[in-house]
Design a protein around this motif. Sequence first.
Motif, PDB file in Angstrom:
ATOM      1  N   ILE A 140     -36.596  14.235  69.850  1.00 15.62           N
ATOM      2  CA  ILE A 140     -37.499  14.196  68.695  1.00 15.62           C
ATOM      3  C   ILE A 140     -37.901  12.754  68.416  1.00 15.62           C
ATOM      4  CG2 ILE A 140     -37.649  14.564  66.191  1.00 15.62           C
ATOM      5  CD1 ILE A 140     -36.055  17.137  66.604  1.00 15.62           C
ATOM      6  N   LEU A 141     -36.952  11.833  68.443  1.00 11.94           N
ATOM      7  CA  LEU A 141     -37.252  10.424  68.210  1.00 11.94           C
ATOM      8  C   LEU A 141     -38.252   9.917  69.243  1.00 11.94           C
ATOM      9  CD1 LEU A 141     -36.759   7.788  66.681  1.00 11.94           C
ATOM     10  CD2 LEU A 141     -34.807   7.385  68.189  1.00 11.94           C
ATOM     11  N   LYS A 142     -38.017  10.257  70.491  1.00 12.30           N
ATOM     12  CA  LYS A 142     -38.917   9.821  71.561  1.00 12.30           C
ATOM     13  C   LYS A 142     -40.330  10.367  71.342  1.00 12.30           C
ATOM     14  CE  LYS A 142     -39.365   9.744  76.575  1.00 12.30           C
ATOM     15  NZ  LYS A 142     -38.822  10.191  77.852  1.00 12.30           N
ATOM     16  N   VAL A 190     -41.754  11.247  68.334  1.00 11.51           N
ATOM     17  CA  VAL A 190     -42.439  10.793  67.110  1.00 11.51           C
ATOM     18  C   VAL A 190     -42.668   9.285  67.054  1.00 11.51           C
ATOM     19  CG1 VAL A 190     -41.659  12.757  65.749  1.00 11.51           C
ATOM     20  CG2 VAL A 190     -40.358  10.639  65.663  1.00 11.51           C
ATOM     21  N   GLU A 191     -41.911   8.504  67.819  1.00 12.37           N
ATOM     22  CA  GLU A 191     -42.067   7.038  67.765  1.00 12.37           C
ATOM     23  C   GLU A 191     -43.509   6.575  67.986  1.00 12.37           C
ATOM     24  OE1 GLU A 191     -38.117   4.510  68.700  1.00 12.37           O
ATOM     25  OE2 GLU A 191     -38.858   5.672  70.385  1.00 12.37           O
ATOM     26  N   PRO A 192     -44.215   7.112  68.984  1.00  9.92           N
ATOM     27  CA  PRO A 192     -45.570   6.604  69.219  1.00  9.92           C
ATOM     28  C   PRO A 192     -46.650   7.193  68.294  1.00  9.92           C
ATOM     29  CG  PRO A 192     -44.993   8.190  70.922  1.00  9.92           C
ATOM     30  CD  PRO A 192     -43.778   8.012  70.055  1.00  9.92           C
ATOM     31  N   LEU A 193     -46.294   8.172  67.478  1.00  3.92           N
ATOM     32  CA  LEU A 193     -47.294   8.850  66.654  1.00  3.92           C
ATOM     33  C   LEU A 193     -47.778   7.996  65.492  1.00  3.92           C
ATOM     34  CD1 LEU A 193     -45.830  12.478  66.303  1.00  3.92           C
ATOM     35  CD2 LEU A 193     -47.543  11.652  67.926  1.00  3.92           C
ATOM     36  N   LYS A 194     -48.998   8.279  65.076  1.00  5.39           N
ATOM     37  CA  LYS A 194     -49.561   7.723  63.850  1.00  5.39           C
ATOM     38  C   LYS A 194     -49.490   8.829  62.801  1.00  5.39           C
ATOM     39  CE  LYS A 194     -52.703   4.495  66.096  1.00  5.39           C
ATOM     40  NZ  LYS A 194     -52.772   4.831  67.509  1.00  5.39           N
ATOM     41  N   PRO A 195     -49.496   8.469  61.508  1.00  2.92           N
ATOM     42  CA  PRO A 195     -49.428   9.504  60.473  1.00  2.92           C
ATOM     43  C   PRO A 195     -50.485  10.606  60.663  1.00  2.92           C
ATOM     44  CG  PRO A 195     -49.088   7.369  59.494  1.00  2.92           C
ATOM     45  CD  PRO A 195     -49.474   7.134  60.941  1.00  2.92           C
ATOM     46  N   GLU A 196     -50.044  11.825  60.430  1.00  3.19           N
ATOM     47  CA  GLU A 196     -50.823  13.064  60.544  1.00  3.19           C
ATOM     48  C   GLU A 196     -50.966  13.570  61.974  1.00  3.19           C
ATOM     49  OE1 GLU A 196     -51.343  14.728  57.722  1.00  3.19           O
ATOM     50  OE2 GLU A 196     -50.551  12.978  56.682  1.00  3.19           O
ATOM     51  N   GLU A 197     -50.551  12.798  62.994  1.00  2.00           N
ATOM     52  CA  GLU A 197     -50.643  13.269  64.372  1.00  2.00           C
ATOM     53  C   GLU A 197     -49.567  14.318  64.635  1.00  2.00           C
ATOM     54  OE1 GLU A 197     -52.690   9.691  66.915  1.00  2.00           O
ATOM     55  OE2 GLU A 197     -50.504   9.732  66.867  1.00  2.00           O
ATOM     56  N   THR A 202     -47.350  16.550  67.669  1.00  2.00           N
ATOM     57  CA  THR A 202     -46.864  16.523  69.048  1.00  2.00           C
ATOM     58  C   THR A 202     -45.955  17.719  69.301  1.00  2.00           C
ATOM     59  OG1 THR A 202     -45.880  15.137  70.774  1.00  2.00           O
ATOM     60  CG2 THR A 202     -44.802  15.104  68.633  1.00  2.00           C
ATOM     61  N   GLY A 203     -45.755  18.016  70.553  1.00  2.00           N
ATOM     62  CA  GLY A 203     -44.853  19.094  70.935  1.00  2.00           C
ATOM     63  C   GLY A 203     -45.469  19.910  72.043  1.00  2.00           C
ATOM     64  N   PRO A 204     -44.797  20.952  72.417  1.00  2.00           N
ATOM     65  CA  PRO A 204     -43.446  21.356  72.050  1.00  2.00           C
ATOM     66  C   PRO A 204     -42.391  20.394  72.602  1.00  2.00           C
ATOM     67  CG  PRO A 204     -44.644  23.160  73.130  1.00  2.00           C
ATOM     68  CD  PRO A 204     -45.451  21.928  73.289  1.00  2.00           C
ATOM     69  N   VAL A 205     -41.365  20.173  71.795  1.00  2.00           N
ATOM     70  CA  VAL A 205     -40.230  19.337  72.169  1.00  2.00           C
ATOM     71  C   VAL A 205     -39.014  20.249  72.264  1.00  2.00           C
ATOM     72  CG1 VAL A 205     -38.760  17.413  71.478  1.00  2.00           C
ATOM     73  CG2 VAL A 205     -41.212  17.334  70.979  1.00  2.00           C
ATOM     74  N   ALA A 206     -38.336  20.199  73.403  1.00  2.00           N
ATOM     75  CA  ALA A 206     -37.150  21.035  73.601  1.00  2.00           C
ATOM     76  C   ALA A 206     -35.982  20.475  72.789  1.00  2.00           C
ATOM     77  CB  ALA A 206     -36.779  21.087  75.080  1.00  2.00           C
ATOM     78  N   VAL A 207     -35.337  21.364  72.023  1.00  2.00           N
ATOM     79  CA  VAL A 207     -34.146  21.036  71.236  1.00  2.00           C
ATOM     80  C   VAL A 207     -33.122  22.145  71.460  1.00  2.00           C
ATOM     81  CG1 VAL A 207     -35.401  19.672  69.500  1.00  2.00           C
ATOM     82  CG2 VAL A 207     -35.099  22.130  69.160  1.00  2.00           C
ATOM     83  N   PRO A 208     -31.872  21.935  71.055  1.00  2.00           N
ATOM     84  CA  PRO A 208     -30.848  22.958  71.311  1.00  2.00           C
ATOM     85  C   PRO A 208     -31.188  24.356  70.780  1.00  2.00           C
ATOM     86  CG  PRO A 208     -29.793  20.921  70.686  1.00  2.00           C
ATOM     87  CD  PRO A 208     -31.276  20.709  70.512  1.00  2.00           C
ATOM     88  N   GLN A 214     -45.100  16.968  63.161  1.00  2.00           N
ATOM     89  CA  GLN A 214     -46.189  16.194  62.572  1.00  2.00           C
ATOM     90  C   GLN A 214     -45.552  15.021  61.829  1.00  2.00           C
ATOM     91  OE1 GLN A 214     -48.398  17.804  59.179  1.00  2.00           O
ATOM     92  NE2 GLN A 214     -50.275  16.954  60.072  1.00  2.00           N
ATOM     93  N   LEU A 215     -46.019  13.815  62.152  1.00  2.00           N
ATOM     94  CA  LEU A 215     -45.532  12.625  61.470  1.00  2.00           C
ATOM     95  C   LEU A 215     -46.313  12.446  60.180  1.00  2.00           C
ATOM     96  CD1 LEU A 215     -43.755  10.043  61.496  1.00  2.00           C
ATOM     97  CD2 LEU A 215     -45.679   8.892  62.612  1.00  2.00           C
TER      98      LEU A 215
END
Length: 169
Positions: free
Chosen positions: A93-95, A97-104, A106-112, A119-120
Amino acid sequence: IRLMEQQFITSHPVSDKDIADAYQTLVEAAATDQYRLREITTESYQEAEAAIAEVKGGKSFSVVAAEKSQDTQTAPLGGETGWVNRSQLLAPILKAVEPLKPEEVTGPVAVPKGFVVLQLLGKRPTPKPALDQIKPQLTAAIQQQRWNEYVVKLRTEQGAHLVVPLPSK
């Protein structure tokens, strides 16, 4: 032992410099950033892709989160997580959201628990507590640390052993 501890603490006061040093160490060790996110949690990649398609199609992220997210804590809040310290985020998740700007988005991100769409909403430095707010806790922690070091020193130098009586039946 409690009386001895109180006498030790009284005779070894914590200085303002000790507190300032402890505060500085705490502030330097604190997380550097916080993220405010919205998330949609799904069990499958396809569900996450469908949620992204709805958002990209113009539907409000918070509405999609409320309707589709399987996270019972954030779904009623439109997917809002509130401010989260960087250290509390899962690595993927950190990886993401780090490059995002507000309101952008991203995904899908695999989590457990499946996949998340993110959305940031904002990013800020972690607020540092004022010294006056945490001075009592710092003082107590320093006193406890010094007492523990003193007890270890006594046990080591004098070969003292702690004897704990067993309860009688």
